[in-house]
Write a protein that holds these residues in place. Sequence first.
Motif, PDB file in Angstrom:
ATOM      1  N   GLN A  46       0.854  -1.186   0.000  1.00  0.00           N
ATOM      2  CA  GLN A  46       0.000   0.000   0.000  1.00  0.00           C
ATOM      3  C   GLN A  46       0.887   1.231   0.000  1.00  0.00           C
ATOM      4  O   GLN A  46       1.625   1.476   0.952  1.00  0.00           O
ATOM      5  CB  GLN A  46      -0.915   0.029   1.221  1.00  0.00           C
ATOM      6  CG  GLN A  46      -1.889   1.198   1.186  1.00  0.00           C
ATOM      7  CD  GLN A  46      -2.955   1.077   2.250  1.00  0.00           C
ATOM      8  OE1 GLN A  46      -3.038   0.071   2.931  1.00  0.00           O
ATOM      9  NE2 GLN A  46      -3.775   2.098   2.395  1.00  0.00           N
ATOM     10  N   THR A  47       0.813   1.947  -1.088  1.00  0.00           N
ATOM     11  CA  THR A  47       1.659   3.115  -1.219  1.00  0.00           C
ATOM     12  C   THR A  47       1.202   4.234  -0.302  1.00  0.00           C
ATOM     13  O   THR A  47       0.013   4.359   0.007  1.00  0.00           O
ATOM     14  CB  THR A  47       1.671   3.615  -2.678  1.00  0.00           C
ATOM     15  OG1 THR A  47       2.385   4.842  -2.740  1.00  0.00           O
ATOM     16  CG2 THR A  47       0.254   3.842  -3.172  1.00  0.00           C
ATOM     17  N   GLN A 106       1.007   7.148  -1.048  1.00  0.00           N
ATOM     18  CA  GLN A 106       0.307   8.179  -1.805  1.00  0.00           C
ATOM     19  C   GLN A 106      -1.174   7.884  -1.979  1.00  0.00           C
ATOM     20  O   GLN A 106      -1.896   8.691  -2.564  1.00  0.00           O
ATOM     21  CB  GLN A 106       0.952   8.334  -3.184  1.00  0.00           C
ATOM     22  CG  GLN A 106       2.414   8.728  -3.133  1.00  0.00           C
ATOM     23  CD  GLN A 106       2.949   9.042  -4.511  1.00  0.00           C
ATOM     24  OE1 GLN A 106       2.347   9.806  -5.259  1.00  0.00           O
ATOM     25  NE2 GLN A 106       4.092   8.465  -4.857  1.00  0.00           N
ATOM     26  N   SER A 107      -1.645   6.715  -1.494  1.00  0.00           N
ATOM     27  CA  SER A 107      -3.045   6.357  -1.696  1.00  0.00           C
ATOM     28  C   SER A 107      -3.827   6.505  -0.400  1.00  0.00           C
ATOM     29  O   SER A 107      -3.263   6.552   0.693  1.00  0.00           O
ATOM     30  CB  SER A 107      -3.157   4.922  -2.207  1.00  0.00           C
ATOM     31  OG  SER A 107      -2.709   4.019  -1.214  1.00  0.00           O
ATOM     32  N   ARG A 108      -5.144   6.593  -0.529  1.00  0.00           N
ATOM     33  CA  ARG A 108      -6.056   6.632   0.611  1.00  0.00           C
ATOM     34  C   ARG A 108      -7.150   5.603   0.372  1.00  0.00           C
ATOM     35  O   ARG A 108      -7.392   5.185  -0.766  1.00  0.00           O
ATOM     36  CB  ARG A 108      -6.647   8.028   0.779  1.00  0.00           C
ATOM     37  CG  ARG A 108      -7.325   8.559  -0.476  1.00  0.00           C
ATOM     38  CD  ARG A 108      -7.810   9.971  -0.305  1.00  0.00           C
ATOM     39  NE  ARG A 108      -8.282  10.534  -1.567  1.00  0.00           N
ATOM     40  CZ  ARG A 108      -8.846  11.736  -1.696  1.00  0.00           C
ATOM     41  NH1 ARG A 108      -8.996  12.488  -0.619  1.00  0.00           N
ATOM     42  NH2 ARG A 108      -9.224  12.184  -2.864  1.00  0.00           N
ATOM     43  N   SER A 109      -7.789   5.198   1.417  1.00  0.00           N
ATOM     44  CA  SER A 109      -8.792   4.143   1.294  1.00  0.00           C
ATOM     45  C   SER A 109     -10.052   4.671   0.610  1.00  0.00           C
ATOM     46  O   SER A 109     -10.340   5.876   0.624  1.00  0.00           O
ATOM     47  CB  SER A 109      -9.153   3.587   2.673  1.00  0.00           C
ATOM     48  OG  SER A 109      -9.826   4.572   3.431  1.00  0.00           O
ATOM     49  N   ARG A 110     -10.813   3.739   0.045  1.00  0.00           N
ATOM     50  CA  ARG A 110     -12.095   4.117  -0.554  1.00  0.00           C
ATOM     51  C   ARG A 110     -13.056   4.622   0.507  1.00  0.00           C
ATOM     52  O   ARG A 110     -13.891   5.491   0.238  1.00  0.00           O
ATOM     53  CB  ARG A 110     -12.700   2.922  -1.284  1.00  0.00           C
ATOM     54  CG  ARG A 110     -11.914   2.532  -2.532  1.00  0.00           C
ATOM     55  CD  ARG A 110     -12.444   1.263  -3.157  1.00  0.00           C
ATOM     56  NE  ARG A 110     -11.673   0.920  -4.351  1.00  0.00           N
ATOM     57  CZ  ARG A 110     -11.817  -0.209  -5.026  1.00  0.00           C
ATOM     58  NH1 ARG A 110     -12.704  -1.098  -4.614  1.00  0.00           N
ATOM     59  NH2 ARG A 110     -11.085  -0.457  -6.092  1.00  0.00           N
ATOM     60  N   ASP A 162      -9.978   4.714  -9.159  1.00  0.00           N
ATOM     61  CA  ASP A 162      -8.555   4.453  -8.933  1.00  0.00           C
ATOM     62  C   ASP A 162      -7.737   5.734  -8.953  1.00  0.00           C
ATOM     63  O   ASP A 162      -6.723   5.844  -8.253  1.00  0.00           O
ATOM     64  CB  ASP A 162      -8.025   3.480  -9.995  1.00  0.00           C
ATOM     65  CG  ASP A 162      -8.574   2.074  -9.816  1.00  0.00           C
ATOM     66  OD1 ASP A 162      -9.056   1.775  -8.708  1.00  0.00           O
ATOM     67  OD2 ASP A 162      -8.523   1.281 -10.777  1.00  0.00           O
ATOM     68  N   VAL A 180      -8.355   7.746  -5.432  1.00  0.00           N
ATOM     69  CA  VAL A 180      -7.737   7.280  -4.188  1.00  0.00           C
ATOM     70  C   VAL A 180      -6.275   7.676  -4.077  1.00  0.00           C
ATOM     71  O   VAL A 180      -5.689   7.602  -2.992  1.00  0.00           O
ATOM     72  CB  VAL A 180      -7.867   5.751  -4.056  1.00  0.00           C
ATOM     73  CG1 VAL A 180      -9.313   5.339  -3.975  1.00  0.00           C
ATOM     74  CG2 VAL A 180      -7.170   5.031  -5.195  1.00  0.00           C
ATOM     75  N   ILE A 181      -5.663   8.132  -5.166  1.00  0.00           N
ATOM     76  CA  ILE A 181      -4.277   8.594  -5.096  1.00  0.00           C
ATOM     77  C   ILE A 181      -4.279  10.033  -4.606  1.00  0.00           C
ATOM     78  O   ILE A 181      -4.774  10.942  -5.284  1.00  0.00           O
ATOM     79  CB  ILE A 181      -3.591   8.484  -6.476  1.00  0.00           C
ATOM     80  CG1 ILE A 181      -3.588   7.026  -6.938  1.00  0.00           C
ATOM     81  CG2 ILE A 181      -2.182   9.044  -6.401  1.00  0.00           C
ATOM     82  CD1 ILE A 181      -3.044   6.822  -8.330  1.00  0.00           C
ATOM     83  N   ALA A 182      -3.741  10.242  -3.429  1.00  0.00           N
ATOM     84  CA  ALA A 182      -3.790  11.570  -2.816  1.00  0.00           C
ATOM     85  C   ALA A 182      -2.488  12.339  -2.987  1.00  0.00           C
ATOM     86  O   ALA A 182      -2.467  13.567  -2.889  1.00  0.00           O
ATOM     87  CB  ALA A 182      -4.112  11.435  -1.326  1.00  0.00           C
TER      88      ALA A 182
END
Length: 791
Positions: free
Chosen positions: A486-487, A489-493, A683, A686-688
């Motif tokens: 889990q990068t 840079q991502s956040r959960s749905r 998709d 979710v990339i923050a």
Amino acid sequence: MKFSESWLRTFVDPACSGDELSHLLTMAGLEVEEEASVAPAFDKVVVAELLEVGKHPDADRLRVCRVDVGSGAALQIVCGAPNAAAGIKVPCALPGAELPGGFQIKQAKVRGVESSGMLCSAKELGIADDATGLLLLVADAPVGEDIRRHLDLDDRLLTLKLTPNRADCLSLEGVAREVAALTGTPARLTEVGAVDATIADSRAIVLDAPQACPRYCGRVIAGVDAGAATPPWISRRLERSGIRPISALVDITNYVMLELGQPLHAFDNTRLHGDIRVRMARPGEKITLLNEQTLELQEDVLLIADERRPLAMGGIMGGEESGIGLTTTEVFLESAFFAPAAIAGRARRYGFVSDASHRFERGVDFGGTLRALERATRLVIDICGGQPGPISEAVAKLPERREVRLRPARVAKVLGVALSSERIGDLLTRLGLPPVKDQDDFVVTPPSYRFDIEIEEDLIEEVARLHGYENIPSPAPVGLMSMLPQTEQSRSRARVRQVLADGGYQEVVNFAFVEEDWERDFADNSALIRLANPIASQLSVMRSTLIGGLIANVTTNLKRRQSRARFFETGRCFFRDPQGVPVAGFRQPWKLTALAYGTAFPEQWGWTARKVDFFDVKGDLERLLAPRKASFERAAHPALHPGRSARVLLNGQTVGFLGELHPQWQQKYELPLAPVLFELDLDAVVIAGLPRYSEVSRQPPVIRDLAIVVDQGLELQRLIDAMTTNRPEIVREISLFDVYVGRGVEPGKKSLAFRIVMQDTQKTLQEVEVDAAMQQMVAYLQETFAAQLRV
């Protein structure tokens, strides 16, 4: 099923406390729903005999009694009970006793006469509500014995919450069998012997409905004394089981029902005419029951009748016309097996439930019918006297008890614990299910009282219950597990949904299969994915956009007079794709769609009501994507207004669309206002992005305004992007605050006014540096966009 613990222990008395017994039953599936004491706490109350009863010298309603309490010397007690009489035995609270409610008994004078205690009623001891007189004890009660011991007042009442399949435990014998199996203590079941006939009186039995009643037994008992007193031990057990004693004959039938699980019924034999017929009700036939309810019966109701009229609803309740009373001298005692399907639901249909129907609709032991009749006969003769006639019996086809095969390997697979064949055989034998070994398997023929055992899993459940659910280990799962990447840079749905919910949007979940018109209108989709077996004719294709579902949600809310709505949905959409993953031929990306309809804000006094517009939703979209900055380009979309829609881009890549609903679809779907919506690839949302440190300047900013004139066709986004990319180092922020077209501006041109914020982190900016930065920006705009400085 409610009963007293002391009664149960007459059948089986394991070496465990009452609390341990309750826990054992509960863990075995017979949940003890309630525990209660028979009587509240009190002490120093004994059995006393009234030796003499005389009038009180100063009170007409009081009596002065000489009482023997077993201490050697008689006590003098003043009593006001109307039934006080010499020779009776009653409870007596001695001086120093404390009765329920904190009432203490002391040596006292009552109207000038010494009183050394108190003679008690049932209410004063807290065991009944009767306060009309003293509690009368049996004539052979031992004087001086503690009343708690004499009346067994330390007994406990247990209430079992049984599942519908355990009808065998609706009796004391059934519960005793369970306790014996759980504890290994031998059960002492009721010994029932045959009662020989002494008279020839009998009634023939005709089974006109053999499927509903495969077995019916009965016998005549003549010369009974219906007014005989019910023995205290029977009355006590009935009361502690929640049944009110009525008369000796009725109490006996209820007692046998609780003891053996077989409901019985006693008819007044002198009121019967001819043979007993077990048949279904005829159209329009009526009966008045013992509860004084007159019913018009339907044709699927089973009746017990004679040659003239109905006598009872079979397996439910007797009729008033054939009921017994205190003047009854002859009874016809019935014991029958009624098929559960013939009884189930019939009583509830007419608004009541009886103890008999509760048992018959779950299944009564068809092998114990004669045994219960013999037991009731013996009690009637012993208590009420009489001469029994021969038993009349009619039998049709009884339920078959088919063999059930149990495989030890299957037990281990289902329970997750390996039990030896010897252990399984022992457990089944203790349950009264003696198995026959067939190679490695066990073959069990269930007894007639176990209606719940039909398949292998039923036997596995029995093994698990007796082995103890708490003894089945719960090992942690064993397997090769790895952390999913889990990068940062991502956040959960879930976080994405929460951001929208915080913005006033409500999440909805719609079907993934939709109407064909939605796909054509909102997605211009001609490569429809049709369902082979749709749940409804109109929901026949898989969706490629979530817009249709949200439009339908708005329509539903408008019909319910909700004029403002904000919805969002996340879900898969479906496209044909030869290289589709994970299903070849199809692609199933996740989409996020949000829609706003009605006013921009809820109705309130602080804001002027206005319709939600493109820029309101654009702001919600930018907040959703923050800290990443999206750019927008004018674009066409089949669902959106041609001049009020845009493509959403992140880092130059299209991730979705934003805009107002097309007027054509607004009119087609009968929407008074045009909703504004956006649809994005989930998709991408979710990339923050990673946060970046930026020094906060302590120096004062310098703010300048810049107004330029450019071609009217020049897109603002392109202009701002170019200015941001090529800005001087000291420029921190560029924002548009005015657009003007009109007088003073050439046709085909527009005036744009920008606010330029300049600031340095190390020093205060000088005028020369500010002017140089502004000139650099003006020169770039003139060269790149042929912009003219507006003065």
